[in-house]
Design a protein around this motif. Structure first.
Motif, short mmCIF file in Angstrom:
data_model
loop_
_atom_site.label_atom_id
_atom_site.label_comp_id
_atom_site.label_asym_id
_atom_site.label_seq_id
_atom_site.Cartn_x
_atom_site.Cartn_y
_atom_site.Cartn_z
N VAL A 122 -10.16 25.70 -44.12
CA VAL A 122 -9.64 26.17 -42.84
C VAL A 122 -10.63 27.16 -42.26
O VAL A 122 -10.94 28.17 -42.88
N SER A 123 -11.17 26.85 -41.09
CA SER A 123 -12.17 27.74 -40.48
C SER A 123 -11.71 28.20 -39.12
O SER A 123 -11.55 27.38 -38.20
N PHE A 124 -11.48 29.48 -39.01
CA PHE A 124 -11.09 30.06 -37.72
C PHE A 124 -12.14 31.04 -37.21
O PHE A 124 -12.61 30.94 -36.12
N GLY A 125 -12.47 32.01 -38.06
CA GLY A 125 -13.34 33.11 -37.59
C GLY A 125 -14.80 32.84 -37.89
O GLY A 125 -15.19 31.79 -38.37
N GLY A 126 -15.63 33.85 -37.55
CA GLY A 126 -17.05 33.80 -37.84
C GLY A 126 -17.87 33.37 -36.64
O GLY A 126 -17.37 32.69 -35.74
N ASP A 127 -19.13 33.81 -36.65
CA ASP A 127 -20.05 33.37 -35.59
C ASP A 127 -20.62 32.00 -35.96
O ASP A 127 -20.72 31.12 -35.12
N LEU A 128 -20.98 31.86 -37.24
CA LEU A 128 -21.50 30.59 -37.71
C LEU A 128 -20.93 30.34 -39.10
O LEU A 128 -21.15 31.14 -40.02
N VAL A 129 -20.22 29.26 -39.26
CA VAL A 129 -19.69 28.88 -40.56
C VAL A 129 -20.16 27.48 -40.87
O VAL A 129 -19.98 26.56 -40.06
N ARG A 130 -20.83 27.35 -42.00
CA ARG A 130 -21.30 26.03 -42.42
C ARG A 130 -20.72 25.79 -43.80
O ARG A 130 -20.96 26.54 -44.73
N HIS A 131 -19.93 24.75 -43.86
CA HIS A 131 -19.13 24.54 -45.05
C HIS A 131 -19.45 23.16 -45.60
O HIS A 131 -19.25 22.17 -44.93
N ASP A 132 -19.95 23.15 -46.82
CA ASP A 132 -20.43 21.93 -47.42
C ASP A 132 -19.56 21.63 -48.64
O ASP A 132 -19.57 22.39 -49.59
N ALA A 133 -18.77 20.58 -48.58
CA ALA A 133 -17.89 20.28 -49.70
C ALA A 133 -18.17 18.89 -50.22
O ALA A 133 -18.19 17.92 -49.46
N THR A 134 -18.40 18.78 -51.53
CA THR A 134 -18.71 17.49 -52.12
C THR A 134 -17.81 17.26 -53.33
O THR A 134 -17.36 18.20 -53.97
N ALA A 135 -17.55 16.01 -53.60
CA ALA A 135 -16.73 15.68 -54.77
C ALA A 135 -17.29 14.44 -55.45
O ALA A 135 -17.75 13.50 -54.78
N GLU A 136 -17.27 14.46 -56.76
CA GLU A 136 -17.65 13.27 -57.54
C GLU A 136 -16.62 13.11 -58.65
O GLU A 136 -15.82 14.02 -58.91
N PHE A 137 -16.63 11.96 -59.27
CA PHE A 137 -15.62 11.66 -60.28
C PHE A 137 -16.28 11.47 -61.64
O PHE A 137 -17.29 10.78 -61.74
N SER A 138 -15.69 12.07 -62.69
CA SER A 138 -16.27 11.90 -64.03
C SER A 138 -15.49 10.88 -64.84
O SER A 138 -15.80 10.63 -65.99
N GLY A 139 -14.44 10.29 -64.24
CA GLY A 139 -13.70 9.26 -64.95
C GLY A 139 -12.88 8.47 -63.96
O GLY A 139 -12.71 8.89 -62.81
N PRO A 140 -12.33 7.34 -64.41
CA PRO A 140 -11.56 6.51 -63.49
C PRO A 140 -10.20 7.13 -63.16
O PRO A 140 -9.72 8.01 -63.87
N GLY A 141 -9.60 6.69 -62.07
CA GLY A 141 -8.22 7.07 -61.75
C GLY A 141 -8.08 8.41 -61.04
O GLY A 141 -6.97 8.81 -60.73
N GLY A 142 -9.18 9.08 -60.79
CA GLY A 142 -9.10 10.38 -60.10
C GLY A 142 -8.85 10.22 -58.62
O GLY A 142 -9.06 9.15 -58.04
N SER A 143 -8.36 11.29 -58.03
CA SER A 143 -8.02 11.22 -56.61
C SER A 143 -8.39 12.53 -55.91
O SER A 143 -8.15 13.62 -56.44
N VAL A 144 -8.96 12.40 -54.74
CA VAL A 144 -9.38 13.57 -53.96
C VAL A 144 -8.82 13.48 -52.56
O VAL A 144 -8.97 12.46 -51.88
N GLU A 145 -8.16 14.55 -52.14
CA GLU A 145 -7.73 14.65 -50.76
C GLU A 145 -8.49 15.83 -50.18
O GLU A 145 -8.45 16.93 -50.74
N MET A 146 -9.17 15.62 -49.08
CA MET A 146 -9.87 16.73 -48.44
C MET A 146 -9.27 16.92 -47.06
O MET A 146 -9.35 16.03 -46.21
N LEU A 147 -8.68 18.07 -46.87
CA LEU A 147 -8.05 18.36 -45.59
C LEU A 147 -8.77 19.53 -44.94
O LEU A 147 -9.17 20.47 -45.63
N GLY A 148 -8.90 19.48 -43.64
CA GLY A 148 -9.58 20.58 -42.97
C GLY A 148 -9.02 20.82 -41.60
O GLY A 148 -8.48 19.92 -40.94
N MET A 149 -9.14 22.07 -41.20
CA MET A 149 -8.58 22.48 -39.92
C MET A 149 -9.49 23.56 -39.38
O MET A 149 -9.87 24.47 -40.12
N TYR A 150 -9.87 23.46 -38.11
CA TYR A 150 -10.74 24.49 -37.56
C TYR A 150 -10.44 24.71 -36.10
O TYR A 150 -9.89 23.85 -35.41
N PHE A 151 -10.81 25.91 -35.65
CA PHE A 151 -10.56 26.28 -34.26
C PHE A 151 -11.76 27.07 -33.80
O PHE A 151 -11.98 28.18 -34.27
#
Ligand SMILES: Nc1ncnc2c1ncn2[C@@H]1O[C@H](COP(=O)(O)OP(=O)(O)O)[C@@H](O)[C@H]1O
Ligand SMILES: [Mg+2]
Lengths: 383, 252
Positions: A201-230
């Motif tokens: 969630v990014s609201f404030g700041g002059d410059l926000v750079r947000h780098d999010a990565t995901a990898e899986f180390s086994g089968p059956g995993g699940s990733v939900e990435m939610l984001g909100m900014y203004f």
């Protein structure tokens, strides 16, 4: 042959990482990963601005069943998620961090409440570096909130590790004062049958750079990435996401929504998904929606899906940037609702389902209130 | 007590080839307690008339006037018109994501009345209004019109009509797409509204079917952006028997 192609594609989506600063020359702004970022406003984070301790305090309010430690920078836990810096700021922060905050949810523990890691900035004149590691052990369940507030020039790395069957929600809340500059590099490794919900969630700041990565180390995993900014007048908010489907039958679902208002408000959303040859039977969907509230804003939105195997359950993406829907406003106003109130309803409605989906109760009202505060700054005034 | 008066109304929309005139001089007066049916073929400009009365920004009034009790409606904003007592039940009600029916209805009622309704009686009123059109009260927590069937959207319009209780209601093809049961339910809603005082109703429809349940005082045949012929309920019977052919060929 297939292997070669796969390597090429992965390097296209994501440059190879390195801990050696020499492998990360000072960016010029022409590079694919920097082309949207106003380098001049990074206060030298991308170049050689010296890091000084003391401008950002870390305070943790932990759930009683969660273990929190502050360790020296040489602690073996660093690197546990497989994070390897892929840009100069992340590499510099890795070198400069003098300590590491570790949040560990022990095996099978279901945390009683959220654990909040606060980064409180007390000034943006000097650059700060930080490192956080979150480990959710086997079958544990917890919510960890990374809260960034105050004034700062901060580069940090966040490592997230989910062992088998763990369920973890990580919320990164960029609630900075207006002058803050922040690059956060967050990397998650998701174990077999583990479930990560990552929220930014990014609201404030002059410059926000947000780098999010995901990898899986086994089968059956699940990733939900939610984001909100203004993004307000002059603000640059950039979210760069990468889900690397490195194991079969894994799932990813990415939904980011943003609103922009005021001259020079700029948001960037890069949604990269790579489905490796080995990752059969996976499902992925990514979506970015931007609501442009005034003239003079710019929203860049780049979904990118690379598929190396035909054996998948489903893959898709959507990206849309638009203004207020005239028909919605007309409908509301035709029921007597004044224009500013109608706009308010539409913006709240735009974020509503996402806030519900974030599902962290203690945050819901705060997020709705922040939307309200952002709206009162500009949209309502403009009328 | 209200009179809606439309005089020589000309309305255009912007197209790629420039402005296109759709309403070509509409004259219509709806007095207290009167129900006027407007019947016309597809594309004759019925929705344009409805939207123009409500103030949709897409439609540009190039000349003529619309007044409510002598007050200039065209000078009002969309929401001012609603607060002055006009209501438009839309042919295609709009979905508003993330805004619940409850929140929407309360906000609208507050805007129309100038004060928030009393919470306890209001919830009962809303539930009763939904019950009357056989809408499950579970709809209250859903987003406005999102995922509603065509018939559910129309019932939701009638719920709003009853709760907001305007002076004059314009119903744009509220009957289209309804099965016979839904048509009766919707018609009963309109009739209840009419009994609730000296209400004006402008009932826009393509078919005569709804006129069996809502008796009009006047019927206007609408062709090519104008009223081609006016009469009593018997005009609807003629349309039922012979269709619009006589009027369409006369207008060309
Ligand atoms: N934006 C537009 N551009 C061009 N033509 C339009 C536009 N909107 C409406 N029209 C035309 O205006 C005419 C009247 O439309 P409408 O009022 O919806 O008719 P009705 O409700 O009687 O079916 C139609 O011929 C339609 O094609
Ligand atoms: Mg129509």
């Amino acid at each position: 042959m297939g292997q070669e192609v796969s390597l090429d594609v992965s390097s296209h989506l994501h440059p190879a990482g390195s801990f050696d600063l020499a492998d990360h020359p000072v960016p010029t702004g022409m590079e694919e990963i920097w082309r949207f970022t106003p380098l001049k406003r990074l206060r030298g984070l991308h170049d050689s601005a010296p890091f000084v301790d003391g401008a950002v305090a870390v305070k943790v309010e932990a759930s009683p069943d969660v273990v929190v430690e502050h360790l020296a920078a040489d602690a073996a836990v660093r690197g546990i998620s497989g994070l390897v810096p892929t840009d100069r700021i992340s590499a510099r922060a890795w070198d400069a961090a003098t300590g590491v905050t570790v949040v560990r949810i022990p095996t099978e523990v279901v945390a009683a409440g959220p654990t909040v890691v606060r980064h409180i900035g007390s000034g943006s004149d000097t650059a700060s570096a930080a490192h956080t590691v979150i480990v959710a052990e086997k079958f544990s369940r917890a919510t960890v909130v990374l809260d960034f507030e105050g004034s700062a020039t901060l580069a940090d790395n966040v490592e997230i590790l989910l062992d088998d069957g763990a369920e973890l929600t990580v919320v990164s809340l960029q609630d900075w004062a207006d002058d803050a500059v922040h690059q956060s590099t967050q990397h998650a490794r998701v174990g077999r049958d583990a479930t990560l919900k990552h929220v930014s969630v990014s609201f404030g700041g002059d410059l926000v750079r947000h780098d999010a990565t995901a990898e899986f180390s086994g089968p059956g995993g699940s990733v939900e990435m939610l984001g909100m900014y203004f993004a307000d007048e002059g603000q640059h908010i950039e979210h760069r996401l990468f889900v690397d489907h490195t194991a079969p039958r894994t799932k990813s679902n990415v939904v980011y929504k943003g609103a922009l208002q005021g001259q020079g408000a700029h948001t960037v959303w890069i949604g990269n998904v790579l489905i490796r040859k080995i990752a059969e039977g996976i499902e992925t969907y990514e979506e970015n929606r931007n609501l442009v509230l005034t003239d003079g804003c710019r929203a860049d939105s780049v979904p990118n899906l690379e598929i190396e195997t035909g054996e998948i359950e489903g893959a898709g993406h959507a990206s849309a940037t638009g203004r207020f829907d005239d028909e919605q406003l007309f409908y509301l106003r035709s029921r007597g609702i004044e224009e500013f109130e109608a706009r308010r309803l539409v913006v709240h409605g735009f974020f509503h389902d996402l806030i519900r989906r974030i599902g962290v109760e203690s945050l819901e009202s705060k997020l709705a209130e922040t939307v309200e505060a952002e709206l009162s700054k500009n949209v309502l005034k403009a009328l | 007590m209200a009179t809606l008066e439309i005089k020589d109304l000309h309305v255009s929309v912007d197209t790629e080839d420039g402005p296109k005139e759709i309403l070509k001089g509409v004259n219509l007066t709806i007095r207290d307690g009167e129900t006027h049916a407007i019947m016309g073929p597809n594309g004759s400009g019925k929705s344009t008339l409805a939207y123009s009365i409500a103030g949709h920004p897409k439609y540009h009034v190039t000349s003529g006037s619309v007044t409510l009790d002598g007050i200039d409606v065209l000078a009002m904003t969309v929401d001012e018109r609603a607060r002055a007592g006009l209501f438009l039940a839309m042919q295609y009600p709009v979905e508003v994501p993330g805004v619940s029916v409850t929140n929407f209805l309360r906000t609208a009622k507050t805007a129309i009345d100038g004060e928030a309704p009393k919470l306890r009686t209001w919830v009962k009123e809303v539930n009763a209004a939904m019950d009357r059109v056989k809408m499950d009260t579970a709809f209250a927590t859903r987003n406005v019109n999102e995922g509603f069937s065509g018939g559910e959207k129309k019932r939701h319009e009638i719920v709003q009509l009853e709760l907001l209780d305007p002076k004059v209601a314009v119903l744009d093809e509220t009957d289209s797409g309804l099965d016979i049961d839904a048509l009766k339910i919707v018609s009963e809603g309109v009739n209840r509204f009419k009994q609730n005082g000296d209400k004006g109703v402008l009932l826009i429809t393509h078919y005569t079917r709804i006129l069996r349940y809502i008796t009009p005082d006047f019927v206007h045949v609408f062709v090519n952006g104008q009223v081609a012929e006016e009469g009593g309920p018997e005009l609807a019977d003629e349309l039922e028997a012979n269709g619009y052919d006589r009027f369409v060929s006369a207008a060309v």
